[in-house]
Write a protein that holds these residues in place. Structure first.
Motif, mmCIF file in Angstrom:
data_model
loop_
_atom_site.group_PDB
_atom_site.id
_atom_site.type_symbol
_atom_site.label_atom_id
_atom_site.label_comp_id
_atom_site.label_asym_id
_atom_site.label_seq_id
_atom_site.Cartn_x
_atom_site.Cartn_y
_atom_site.Cartn_z
ATOM 1 N N ALA A 124 0.827 -1.207 0.000
ATOM 2 C CA ALA A 124 0.000 0.000 0.000
ATOM 3 C C ALA A 124 0.863 1.260 0.000
ATOM 4 O O ALA A 124 0.596 2.215 -0.748
ATOM 5 C CB ALA A 124 -0.935 -0.002 1.209
ATOM 6 N N ASN A 125 1.905 1.272 0.825
ATOM 7 C CA ASN A 125 2.786 2.443 0.881
ATOM 8 C C ASN A 125 3.428 2.728 -0.471
ATOM 9 O O ASN A 125 3.509 3.884 -0.905
ATOM 10 C CB ASN A 125 3.880 2.226 1.932
ATOM 11 C CG ASN A 125 3.385 2.425 3.348
ATOM 12 O OD1 ASN A 125 2.287 2.935 3.568
ATOM 13 N ND2 ASN A 125 4.185 2.024 4.321
ATOM 14 N N ALA A 126 3.918 1.687 -1.134
ATOM 15 C CA ALA A 126 4.577 1.874 -2.433
ATOM 16 C C ALA A 126 3.597 2.401 -3.475
ATOM 17 O O ALA A 126 3.909 3.337 -4.223
ATOM 18 C CB ALA A 126 5.193 0.556 -2.899
ATOM 19 N N LEU A 127 2.411 1.812 -3.545
ATOM 20 C CA LEU A 127 1.416 2.262 -4.517
ATOM 21 C C LEU A 127 1.027 3.715 -4.290
ATOM 22 O O LEU A 127 0.933 4.513 -5.233
ATOM 23 C CB LEU A 127 0.167 1.375 -4.435
ATOM 24 C CG LEU A 127 0.320 -0.069 -4.912
ATOM 25 C CD1 LEU A 127 -0.956 -0.862 -4.622
ATOM 26 C CD2 LEU A 127 0.630 -0.118 -6.405
ATOM 27 N N MET A 128 0.819 4.085 -3.026
ATOM 28 C CA MET A 128 0.378 5.445 -2.724
ATOM 29 C C MET A 128 1.493 6.462 -2.934
ATOM 30 O O MET A 128 1.261 7.544 -3.486
ATOM 31 C CB MET A 128 -0.141 5.511 -1.285
ATOM 32 C CG MET A 128 -1.410 4.713 -1.057
ATOM 33 S SD MET A 128 -1.951 4.697 0.667
ATOM 34 C CE MET A 128 -2.545 6.375 0.860
ATOM 35 N N MET A 129 2.724 6.133 -2.516
ATOM 36 C CA MET A 129 3.814 7.095 -2.633
ATOM 37 C C MET A 129 4.218 7.324 -4.083
ATOM 38 O O MET A 129 4.365 8.471 -4.521
ATOM 39 C CB MET A 129 5.029 6.613 -1.825
ATOM 40 C CG MET A 129 4.957 6.935 -0.343
ATOM 41 S SD MET A 129 4.701 8.699 0.020
ATOM 42 C CE MET A 129 6.100 9.428 -0.838
ATOM 43 N N VAL A 130 4.407 6.259 -4.854
ATOM 44 C CA VAL A 130 4.858 6.418 -6.236
ATOM 45 C C VAL A 130 3.798 7.137 -7.067
ATOM 46 O O VAL A 130 4.100 8.083 -7.801
ATOM 47 C CB VAL A 130 5.209 5.053 -6.860
ATOM 48 C CG1 VAL A 130 5.523 5.215 -8.344
ATOM 49 C CG2 VAL A 130 6.398 4.437 -6.141
ATOM 50 N N SER A 131 2.550 6.710 -6.955
ATOM 51 C CA SER A 131 1.495 7.362 -7.735
ATOM 52 C C SER A 131 1.239 8.777 -7.226
ATOM 53 O O SER A 131 0.957 9.691 -8.019
ATOM 54 C CB SER A 131 0.210 6.525 -7.691
ATOM 55 O OG SER A 131 -0.175 6.242 -6.360
ATOM 56 N N GLY A 132 1.343 8.998 -5.903
ATOM 57 C CA GLY A 132 1.144 10.342 -5.360
ATOM 58 C C GLY A 132 2.197 11.316 -5.842
ATOM 59 O O GLY A 132 1.892 12.458 -6.202
ATOM 60 N N VAL A 133 3.464 10.888 -5.876
ATOM 61 C CA VAL A 133 4.539 11.753 -6.370
ATOM 62 C C VAL A 133 4.405 11.970 -7.878
ATOM 63 O O VAL A 133 4.681 13.066 -8.389
ATOM 64 C CB VAL A 133 5.913 11.155 -6.014
ATOM 65 C CG1 VAL A 133 7.037 11.924 -6.701
ATOM 66 C CG2 VAL A 133 6.123 11.174 -4.504
ATOM 67 N N SER A 134 3.992 10.938 -8.621
ATOM 68 C CA SER A 134 3.821 11.100 -10.074
ATOM 69 C C SER A 134 2.736 12.122 -10.388
ATOM 70 O O SER A 134 2.806 12.822 -11.409
ATOM 71 C CB SER A 134 3.497 9.756 -10.724
ATOM 72 O OG SER A 134 2.181 9.327 -10.419
ATOM 73 N N MET A 135 1.731 12.247 -9.514
ATOM 74 C CA MET A 135 0.696 13.269 -9.716
ATOM 75 C C MET A 135 1.281 14.676 -9.672
ATOM 76 O O MET A 135 0.808 15.582 -10.360
ATOM 77 C CB MET A 135 -0.392 13.127 -8.646
ATOM 78 C CG MET A 135 -1.243 11.880 -8.768
ATOM 79 S SD MET A 135 -2.412 11.743 -7.402
ATOM 80 C CE MET A 135 -3.017 10.071 -7.632
ATOM 81 N N GLN A 136 2.337 14.871 -8.869
ATOM 82 C CA GLN A 136 2.978 16.178 -8.819
ATOM 83 C C GLN A 136 3.628 16.510 -10.158
ATOM 84 O O GLN A 136 3.597 17.664 -10.604
ATOM 85 C CB GLN A 136 4.026 16.196 -7.712
ATOM 86 C CG GLN A 136 3.441 16.012 -6.324
ATOM 87 C CD GLN A 136 4.514 15.960 -5.249
ATOM 88 O OE1 GLN A 136 5.428 16.764 -5.243
ATOM 89 N NE2 GLN A 136 4.400 15.015 -4.334
ATOM 90 N N SER A 137 4.204 15.497 -10.813
ATOM 91 C CA SER A 137 4.805 15.730 -12.133
ATOM 92 C C SER A 137 3.741 16.069 -13.169
ATOM 93 O O SER A 137 3.967 16.906 -14.048
ATOM 94 C CB SER A 137 5.597 14.489 -12.570
ATOM 95 O OG SER A 137 6.721 14.294 -11.753
ATOM 96 N N PHE A 138 2.581 15.433 -13.082
ATOM 97 C CA PHE A 138 1.482 15.782 -13.978
ATOM 98 C C PHE A 138 1.038 17.224 -13.738
ATOM 99 O O PHE A 138 0.691 17.949 -14.672
ATOM 100 C CB PHE A 138 0.294 14.839 -13.776
ATOM 101 C CG PHE A 138 0.478 13.487 -14.426
ATOM 102 C CD1 PHE A 138 0.420 13.348 -15.799
ATOM 103 C CD2 PHE A 138 0.710 12.354 -13.668
ATOM 104 C CE1 PHE A 138 0.593 12.113 -16.408
ATOM 105 C CE2 PHE A 138 0.888 11.118 -14.255
ATOM 106 C CZ PHE A 138 0.824 10.988 -15.629
ATOM 107 N N LEU A 139 1.021 17.651 -12.486
ATOM 108 C CA LEU A 139 0.641 19.015 -12.152
ATOM 109 C C LEU A 139 1.638 20.021 -12.721
ATOM 110 O O LEU A 139 1.249 21.027 -13.327
ATOM 111 C CB LEU A 139 0.545 19.177 -10.629
ATOM 112 C CG LEU A 139 0.426 20.600 -10.081
ATOM 113 C CD1 LEU A 139 -0.879 21.254 -10.528
ATOM 114 C CD2 LEU A 139 0.525 20.598 -8.564
#
Length: 455
Positions: free
Chosen positions: A349-364
């Motif tokens: 869960a931590n890996a899925l949330m952290m990697v996808s959460g940080v990738s959202m910043q790049s999309f922003l």
């Protein structure tokens, strides 16, 4: 013009494995010291005699210093660049100050004071200095992603590789801690200080080795320098504040950090005090979490990232955390071995949330490179302040609120530790999933990564 197009295409092309590796190891010193900070700081301070409320003040002072430094560093990096200079200066400050956080109260020994108030102030000062360096390193390293490449999948792979080495750094810490706790099992005050001093010194040594590799293999990002040379205006704060997506990504990132940091801070307390496991378990159980996180982070480097995929993976991680939180809340000490199964689920869960959460910043951020450091700095500011407040509040209740016993199951009782490790992260995960479902991330317009990192 043709030359300009060729240069533009070079930034859109997928990154090579070496570039990704060199970048990924650059946060190892921060990660291994952060793991020690969140996992063992409160345990260490209470073990040497500080009241839980004073230990919480030390933690909060560091988080506040970290939060304000992220804003300051982000603004200066956006204005002047020099990512590697900020990274190097921050790493030096971390290495010098971290041993003083876990090395005993040096000022107390110098002036011969045994005052708890003076001891608290001393630890708070070194905690603040450590977090100033930590924040400078973090903001420069995270914002560097968007200035290394314009390829959206390469950006996500950089974040995934960074996360994989975060897991490796955490594992390194817990291996060191496991060895130290098993070599010296006497629980006197002097021995406790010696244990954590060795953990701190070895952590600094391991982290500094990888910082050297990062600076050897990573060049100063050219995209940022070229944007300044071409006279591109710096993106104002108002540009981000007028975007709904900024607030959504900020909420998701902050909630994710609350999940990972607060749960990490209470894990050792839960294993020892609630589940009544042996001392070495406070190194073994976190290690299981980070082994599973590391494996998932490596696998996430093999996919092509889109906005929709980021949302789906984040939601999956959030749901796994909700299930794990419920399990932790009701797990009796007589079934303590089940914590290892829950640890695997939490790691995923931590890996899925952290990697996808940080990738959202790049999309922003997209192509708004002259404001990327502010985005990472402002999000980190909110993360640090809220994490510090949450830990301070929960820890203060831990010192004054007894556990609520269950008459039907004597081996089980509700405690603030269970709320901090199980209920609080589950609620934050649910909130993060709900925000993610309402989010509209732009689809990437660049070429997907054709040469997978681990192919």
């Amino acid at each position: 013009m043709a030359g300009g197009n060729t240069e533009e295409e070079s930034f859109v092309n997928p990154l090579g494995r070496c570039s990704i590796f060199y970048y990924g190891v650059g946060h190892m010193l921060n990660d291994i010291t952060s793991a020690c900070w969140f996992t063992y700081l409160l345990v260490f301070l209470t073990d040497i005699g500080l009241p839980p409320s004073d230990a919480a003040i030390v933690m909060l002072s560091g988080q506040i210093a970290d939060g304000f430094t992220t804003i300051f560093a982000g603004e200066l990096i956006d204005r002047y660049g020099h990512f590697k200079l900020w990274h190097c200066a921050g790493s030096i400050l971390v290495a010098v100050s971290f041993s003083s956080v876990f090395g005993g109260c040096l000022p107390c020994k110098i002036i011969g004071s045994s005052s708890l108030s003076f001891e608290t102030m001393s630890y708070s000062f070194f905690a603040a200095v450590f977090n100033v360096g930590w924040a400078a390193t973090q903001v420069s390293h995270m914002s560097m992603v968007n200035c290394i490449t314009l390829n959206s999948t390469s950006r996500a792979v950089l974040a995934s590789c960074r996360n994989a080495f975060t897991m490796l750094a955490n594992l390194s810490l817990y291996v060191v801690a496991f060895v130290v706790f098993n070599i010296d099992t006497i629980r006197s005050g002097i021995n406790v200080e010696n244990q954590y001093r060795w953990i701190a010194f070895l952590s600094i040594f391991i982290g500094c080795c990888f910082v050297g590799i990062f600076h050897f293999g990573t060049e100063e990002p050219r995209l940022k320098r070229e944007a300044r040379e071409k006279g591109h205006a710096r993106v104002s704060w108002a540009h981000w504040f007028n975007k709904v997506l900024y607030y959504q990504v900020a909420l998701v990132y902050v909630l994710t950090r609350l999940v990972t940091n607060v749960s990490q801070a209470f894990l050792a307390f839960f294993v020892i005090n609630d589940l009544k496991m042996i001392q070495s378990s406070k190194a073994v159980v976190p290690a299981v979490i980070y082994i599973s996180s590391f494996l998932i982070s490596v696998l996430l480097q093999e996919i092509t990232w889109t906005g929709q995929r980021s949302r789906v993976l984040y939601s999956a991680g959030g749901l796994l955390w909700i299930i794990s939180g419920a399990g932790i809340l009701f797990l009796p000490s007589s079934m303590s071995s089940f914590i290892y199964i829950l640890s695997v689920v939490i790691g995923v869960a931590n890996a899925l949330m952290m990697v996808s959460g940080v990738s959202m910043q790049s999309f922003l951020v997209g192509r708004d490179l002259n404001g990327c450091a502010f985005v990472y700095g402002s999000l980190s500011f909110m993360d640090k302040i809220l994490c510090g407040l949450a830990l301070c509040i929960l820890e203060s209740y831990q010192s004054s609120t007894p556990g609520v016993s269950n008459d039907y199951h004597p081996s089980f009782q509700f405690s603030v530790t269970r709320y901090g490790l199980g209920l609080f992260p589950a609620i934050c995960s649910l909130a993060g999933v709900l925000v993610t479902l309402c989010m509209k991330l732009p689809d990437p317009s660049f070429t997907p990564l054709s040469d997978m990192l681990l192919a």
